[in-house]
Motif scaffolding. Structure first.
Motif, PDB file in Angstrom:
ATOM      1  N   ALA A  13      81.828  16.168   7.830  1.00  0.00           N
ATOM      2  CA  ALA A  13      82.753  15.545   6.876  1.00  0.00           C
ATOM      3  C   ALA A  13      82.731  14.028   7.036  1.00  0.00           C
ATOM      4  CB  ALA A  13      84.167  16.089   7.069  1.00  0.00           C
ATOM      5  N   ASP A  14      82.684  13.557   8.277  1.00  0.00           N
ATOM      6  CA  ASP A  14      82.606  12.113   8.531  1.00  0.00           C
ATOM      7  C   ASP A  14      81.296  11.540   7.997  1.00  0.00           C
ATOM      8  OD1 ASP A  14      85.088  12.183   9.742  1.00  0.00           O
ATOM      9  OD2 ASP A  14      84.299  12.117  11.799  1.00  0.00           O
ATOM     10  N   GLN A  17      81.495  11.239   4.269  1.00  0.00           N
ATOM     11  CA  GLN A  17      82.314  10.085   3.898  1.00  0.00           C
ATOM     12  C   GLN A  17      81.521   8.787   4.051  1.00  0.00           C
ATOM     13  OE1 GLN A  17      85.433   9.393   2.591  1.00  0.00           O
ATOM     14  NE2 GLN A  17      85.218  11.527   1.992  1.00  0.00           N
ATOM     15  N   LYS A  20      79.081   8.542   1.291  1.00  0.00           N
ATOM     16  CA  LYS A  20      79.786   8.234   0.048  1.00  0.00           C
ATOM     17  C   LYS A  20      80.092   6.737  -0.039  1.00  0.00           C
ATOM     18  CE  LYS A  20      83.560  10.203  -2.635  1.00  0.00           C
ATOM     19  NZ  LYS A  20      84.645  11.197  -2.576  1.00  0.00           N
ATOM     20  N   ARG A  21      80.609   6.182   1.059  1.00  0.00           N
ATOM     21  CA  ARG A  21      80.895   4.734   1.081  1.00  0.00           C
ATOM     22  C   ARG A  21      79.620   3.935   0.831  1.00  0.00           C
ATOM     23  NH1 ARG A  21      84.273   6.305   5.275  1.00  0.00           N
ATOM     24  NH2 ARG A  21      82.691   5.799   6.812  1.00  0.00           N
ATOM     25  N   GLU A  76      79.748  14.410  -3.381  1.00  0.00           N
ATOM     26  CA  GLU A  76      81.032  14.948  -3.828  1.00  0.00           C
ATOM     27  C   GLU A  76      80.988  16.466  -3.955  1.00  0.00           C
ATOM     28  OE1 GLU A  76      81.648  12.558  -7.315  1.00  0.00           O
ATOM     29  OE2 GLU A  76      82.625  10.965  -6.164  1.00  0.00           O
ATOM     30  N   GLU A  79      81.301  17.875  -0.526  1.00  0.00           N
ATOM     31  CA  GLU A  79      82.696  17.827  -0.090  1.00  0.00           C
ATOM     32  C   GLU A  79      83.501  18.953  -0.735  1.00  0.00           C
ATOM     33  OE1 GLU A  79      83.374  13.109   0.882  1.00  0.00           O
ATOM     34  OE2 GLU A  79      83.560  13.753  -1.207  1.00  0.00           O
TER      35      GLU A  79
END
Length: 124
Positions: A13-14, A17, A20-21, A76, A79
């Motif tokens: 999950a990290d 993220q 995504k950033r 996404e 996620e």
């Protein structure tokens, strides 16, 4: 997702993220470059070659944005699969995607065997 530990899920999950950033930053940076490229440069003498080069660069940057948008969509969707408890399950065969593959490619939707088969179908 049962084959992944809580620590694995948090780590993945990290990573998603962070990816995504990075994708969002790339889109923002490339968008700014496109806008700068499209701005007329009044102080410079323009010829057709300059205009063609500016257009080519704009096309390349638009293509980069589309690649980053597709990557953002993949992130996404990963996620969403994670939130729904379907993360890490091959979309073709239903087997768990090995932890090592997910660590290397957190957005993977297929196990290595099914991914190879899918890619082979695309080849002429």
């Amino acid at each position: 997702m049962k084959h992944l530990t809580d620590a694995d899920r948090h780590l993945l999950a990290d990573r998603l993220q962070a990816m995504k950033r990075s994708a969002v930053d790339e889109i923002r940076g490339t968008s700014s470059d496109v806008e700068a490229t499209l701005q007329p440069q009044d102080h410079e003498v323009q010829n057709h070659a300059d205009e063609a080069e500016a257009e080519r660069l704009g096309d390349v940057r638009f293509a980069e944005i589309e690649i980053d948008r597709a990557r953002l969509l993949d992130i996404e969707q990963a996620e969403q699969r994670m939130a729904a408890g379907r993360y890490g399950v091959c979309m073709d065969c239903g087997d768990p995607i090995p932890r090592e593959r997910l660590l290397a490619q957190p957005i993977a939707v297929r196990c290595a065997a099914c991914q190879t088969a899918a890619e082979n179908k695309l080849r002429p």
